[in-house]
Design a protein around this motif. Structure first.
Motif, PDB file in Angstrom:
ATOM      1  N   THR A   1       0.839  -1.190   0.000  1.00 56.23           N
ATOM      2  CA  THR A   1       0.000   0.000   0.000  1.00 56.23           C
ATOM      3  C   THR A   1       0.876   1.242   0.000  1.00 56.23           C
ATOM      4  N   HIS A   2       0.220   2.355  -0.139  1.00 56.08           N
ATOM      5  CA  HIS A   2       0.922   3.630  -0.106  1.00 56.08           C
ATOM      6  C   HIS A   2       1.294   3.939   1.344  1.00 56.08           C
ATOM      7  N   VAL A   3       2.584   4.033   1.626  1.00 53.86           N
ATOM      8  CA  VAL A   3       3.054   4.187   2.998  1.00 53.86           C
ATOM      9  C   VAL A   3       3.009   5.648   3.394  1.00 53.86           C
ATOM     10  N   SER A   4       2.931   5.893   4.697  1.00 54.11           N
ATOM     11  CA  SER A   4       2.935   7.262   5.229  1.00 54.11           C
ATOM     12  C   SER A   4       4.298   7.660   5.768  1.00 54.11           C
ATOM     13  N   GLU A   5       5.202   6.692   5.959  1.00 55.76           N
ATOM     14  CA  GLU A   5       6.541   6.992   6.438  1.00 55.76           C
ATOM     15  C   GLU A   5       7.502   5.893   5.993  1.00 55.76           C
ATOM     16  N   PHE A   6       8.775   6.213   6.041  1.00 52.77           N
ATOM     17  CA  PHE A   6       9.830   5.270   5.707  1.00 52.77           C
ATOM     18  C   PHE A   6      10.779   5.138   6.888  1.00 52.77           C
TER      19      PHE A   6
ATOM     20  N   SER B   1      14.507   6.100  13.394  1.00 54.23           N
ATOM     21  CA  SER B   1      14.892   6.009  11.983  1.00 54.23           C
ATOM     22  C   SER B   1      13.739   6.332  11.050  1.00 54.23           C
ATOM     23  N   ALA B   2      12.627   6.812  11.593  1.00 56.52           N
ATOM     24  CA  ALA B   2      11.433   7.071  10.788  1.00 56.52           C
ATOM     25  C   ALA B   2      11.492   8.463  10.172  1.00 56.52           C
ATOM     26  N   ILE B   3      11.006   8.567   8.955  1.00 58.08           N
ATOM     27  CA  ILE B   3      10.859   9.845   8.258  1.00 58.08           C
ATOM     28  C   ILE B   3       9.541   9.815   7.506  1.00 58.08           C
ATOM     29  N   SER B   4       8.797  10.891   7.585  1.00 56.97           N
ATOM     30  CA  SER B   4       7.483  10.929   6.950  1.00 56.97           C
ATOM     31  C   SER B   4       7.616  10.919   5.427  1.00 56.97           C
ATOM     32  N   TYR B   5       6.533  10.602   4.774  1.00 57.74           N
ATOM     33  CA  TYR B   5       6.526  10.564   3.305  1.00 57.74           C
ATOM     34  C   TYR B   5       6.828  11.943   2.721  1.00 57.74           C
ATOM     35  N   THR B   6       6.194  12.972   3.297  1.00 60.19           N
ATOM     36  CA  THR B   6       6.443  14.336   2.828  1.00 60.19           C
ATOM     37  C   THR B   6       7.878  14.760   3.108  1.00 60.19           C
ATOM     38  N   GLY B   7       8.372  14.437   4.301  1.00 61.54           N
ATOM     39  CA  GLY B   7       9.752  14.774   4.636  1.00 61.54           C
ATOM     40  C   GLY B   7      10.753  14.059   3.755  1.00 61.54           C
ATOM     41  N   CYS B   8      10.433  12.826   3.380  1.00 66.26           N
ATOM     42  CA  CYS B   8      11.314  12.067   2.494  1.00 66.26           C
ATOM     43  C   CYS B   8      11.385  12.705   1.117  1.00 66.26           C
ATOM     44  N   LEU B   9      10.244  13.100   0.576  1.00 63.77           N
ATOM     45  CA  LEU B   9      10.234  13.747  -0.740  1.00 63.77           C
ATOM     46  C   LEU B   9      10.952  15.096  -0.701  1.00 63.77           C
ATOM     47  N   THR B  10      10.763  15.837   0.396  1.00 67.53           N
ATOM     48  CA  THR B  10      11.440  17.132   0.520  1.00 67.53           C
ATOM     49  C   THR B  10      12.944  16.953   0.579  1.00 67.53           C
ATOM     50  N   GLN B  11      13.388  15.998   1.379  1.00 67.47           N
ATOM     51  CA  GLN B  11      14.824  15.745   1.483  1.00 67.47           C
ATOM     52  C   GLN B  11      15.406  15.293   0.151  1.00 67.47           C
ATOM     53  N   MET B  12      14.695  14.415  -0.537  1.00 64.42           N
ATOM     54  CA  MET B  12      15.174  13.938  -1.835  1.00 64.42           C
ATOM     55  C   MET B  12      15.262  15.082  -2.848  1.00 64.42           C
TER      56      MET B  12
ATOM     57  N   CYS C   1      16.887   9.829   2.124  1.00 60.08           N
ATOM     58  CA  CYS C   1      15.970   9.400   1.070  1.00 60.08           C
ATOM     59  C   CYS C   1      16.615   9.625  -0.291  1.00 60.08           C
ATOM     60  N   ASP C   2      16.937   8.544  -0.942  1.00 58.71           N
ATOM     61  CA  ASP C   2      17.545   8.588  -2.263  1.00 58.71           C
ATOM     62  C   ASP C   2      16.503   8.140  -3.281  1.00 58.71           C
ATOM     63  N   SER C   3      16.475   8.800  -4.433  1.00 52.95           N
ATOM     64  CA  SER C   3      15.471   8.478  -5.443  1.00 52.95           C
ATOM     65  C   SER C   3      15.609   7.051  -5.953  1.00 52.95           C
ATOM     66  N   SER C   4      16.841   6.570  -6.122  1.00 57.78           N
ATOM     67  CA  SER C   4      17.034   5.205  -6.609  1.00 57.78           C
ATOM     68  C   SER C   4      16.487   4.180  -5.624  1.00 57.78           C
ATOM     69  N   GLN C   5      16.640   4.455  -4.323  1.00 53.88           N
ATOM     70  CA  GLN C   5      16.099   3.543  -3.312  1.00 53.88           C
ATOM     71  C   GLN C   5      14.576   3.540  -3.342  1.00 53.88           C
ATOM     72  N   LEU C   6      13.971   4.689  -3.538  1.00 50.40           N
ATOM     73  CA  LEU C   6      12.508   4.760  -3.589  1.00 50.40           C
ATOM     74  C   LEU C   6      11.969   4.076  -4.832  1.00 50.40           C
ATOM     75  N   PHE C   7      12.661   4.211  -5.964  1.00 48.73           N
ATOM     76  CA  PHE C   7      12.215   3.536  -7.184  1.00 48.73           C
ATOM     77  C   PHE C   7      12.321   2.025  -7.042  1.00 48.73           C
ATOM     78  N   SER C   8      13.321   1.545  -6.311  1.00 46.33           N
ATOM     79  CA  SER C   8      13.467   0.101  -6.117  1.00 46.33           C
ATOM     80  C   SER C   8      12.360  -0.484  -5.248  1.00 46.33           C
ATOM     81  N   LEU C   9      11.677   0.361  -4.464  1.00 42.30           N
ATOM     82  CA  LEU C   9      10.572  -0.108  -3.627  1.00 42.30           C
ATOM     83  C   LEU C   9       9.244  -0.155  -4.370  1.00 42.30           C
TER      84      LEU C   9
ATOM     85  N   CYS D   1       2.127   2.252  -4.948  1.00 47.73           N
ATOM     86  CA  CYS D   1       2.310   1.297  -3.851  1.00 47.73           C
ATOM     87  C   CYS D   1       3.786   0.950  -3.727  1.00 47.73           C
ATOM     88  N   PHE D   2       4.202   0.622  -2.528  1.00 45.40           N
ATOM     89  CA  PHE D   2       5.591   0.311  -2.224  1.00 45.40           C
ATOM     90  C   PHE D   2       5.688  -1.101  -1.652  1.00 45.40           C
ATOM     91  N   LYS D   3       6.813  -1.747  -1.928  1.00 46.12           N
ATOM     92  CA  LYS D   3       7.048  -3.091  -1.403  1.00 46.12           C
ATOM     93  C   LYS D   3       7.305  -3.096   0.089  1.00 46.12           C
TER      94      LYS D   3
END
Length: 343
Positions: free
Chosen positions: A27-32, A110-121, A199-207, A188-190
């Motif tokens: 499912t679409h996650v709210s944090e990583f 080690s948690a980061i929100s979805y919005t925070g992850c996109l901002t950092q990336m 948060c690296d874009s390549s890591q997010l694409f792999s999920l 959706c993410f694995k």
């Protein structure tokens, strides 16, 4: 009398694809969760002190470069104009990852929100591409200064320098927005675990739980644009610089030409060398520790070393820093500050 109706039974079959059950769990996650480093409690204070000291050295070193250049009128030239902007990009590059890493180590989270992850990336890509393009522009500046010295002031005028800086920013912003929109398109993410400390874009694409072929093609095209073309420009500039310098009859002129390019060439080798190290470690190593260590060298160590490389190999920067430090430690300044505080 009750009418007799034929009793009919219907057997309904629901056919589901083999990946239906798997897709239901994604499912679409709210944090990583960032799992780049060991969570051993004994190592946490050591990592906290190490990254905090490296970050402070990076910020202070690049701030000294900026203050030294802006306070000395002799350094108001195109070369040092781009150097100041490179220092700003280095500070932004390391500030997008290290402060959050320090907070995570301190809070044992080690948690980061979805919005925070996109901002950092997005910020990481913006400042990283700025570094890449500014190094190319600085190579072009050295090429014009050495190969066409009589036309240097005409070619590298303030308007053109500002235009080159604006192009670097706009291209970097477009790359950041493009990859941000690509991540937003993932439905959706694995899983929620990212094998890095940011948060690296390549890591997010792999999920991504769907087919990633189109994403991979776009990422490779972006890599070619931001790696092959800048590297080609830098190699072309330095090939012309070397051929021109070798024709200089006096050894003093040859030494001066190579010394002005030595710092920039060292930073270029360090930047691209560590970038290739991160790419190779993420491509051929499955361990998150090795990928995180390579990323630390690329995102933390390189911006920290850049001020030392430019200040130790550049006489003008060293003179400007001495003047800046002498002004900062002058008795008149302390007397002025004391009077302001008293009044």
């Amino acid at each position: 009398m009750v009418p007799a109706y034929p009793c009919k039974k219907y057997l309904i079959f629901v056919i589901r694809s083999p990946g239906y059950a798997e897709a239901q769990n994604h499912t679409h996650v709210s944090e990583f969760h960032l799992i780049g480093f060991s969570e051993d409690p004994e190592l946490q204070p050591l990592l906290l002190g190490l990254f905090l000291s490296m970050y402070l050295i990076t910020v202070l070193g690049n701030l000294l470069i900026i203050l030294a250049v802006t306070s000395d009128s002799h350094l108001h030239t195109p070369m040092y104009f781009f150097l100041c902007n490179l220092s700003l990009a280095d500070m932004g590059f390391t500030s997008t990852t290290v402060p959050m890493l320090i907070v995570d180590i301190h809070t044992h989270s080690s948690a980061i929100s979805y919005t925070g992850c996109l901002t950092q990336m997005s910020l990481f890509l913006l400042f990283g591409c700025m570094d890449d393009l500014l190094l190319t522009v600085m190579a072009y500046d050295r090429f014009v200064a050495i190969c066409h010295p009589l036309y240097y002031q005409l070619i590298m005028n303030p308007r053109r320098c500002s235009f080159l800086l604006l192009v670097c920013f706009v291209v970097s912003l477009l790359d950041s927005l493009l990859q941000n929109f690509m991540v937003l398109g993932i439905t959706c993410f694995k899983g929620m675990e990212i094998s890095n400390f940011f948060c690296d874009s390549s890591q997010l694409f792999s999920l991504n739980c769907h087919d990633t072929f189109s994403y991979d093609v776009i990422i490779y095209l972006i890599g070619i644009i931001f790696c092959v073309f800048p590297m080609s420009g830098i190699l072309f500039s330095y090939s012309k610089i070397v051929s021109t310098t070798l024709r200089v009859p006096s050894p003093g002129g040859m030494y001066k030409a190579f010394s002005t390019c030595g710092s920039h060439l060292t930073v270029v080798c360090l930047f691209y060398g560590t970038a290739f190290g991160v790419y190779l470690s993420s491509s051929f190593s499955l361990a998150s520790q090795s990928c995180a260590v390579a990323s630390v060298v690329y995102t933390v160590v390189t911006p920290m070393l850049n001020p030392f490389i430019y200040s130790l190999r550049n006489r003008d920067i060293k003179r400007a820093m001495r003047r800046l430090l002498s002004k900062a430690t002058s008795p008149q300044l302390f007397h002025f500050m004391w009077r302001k505080a008293v009044n």
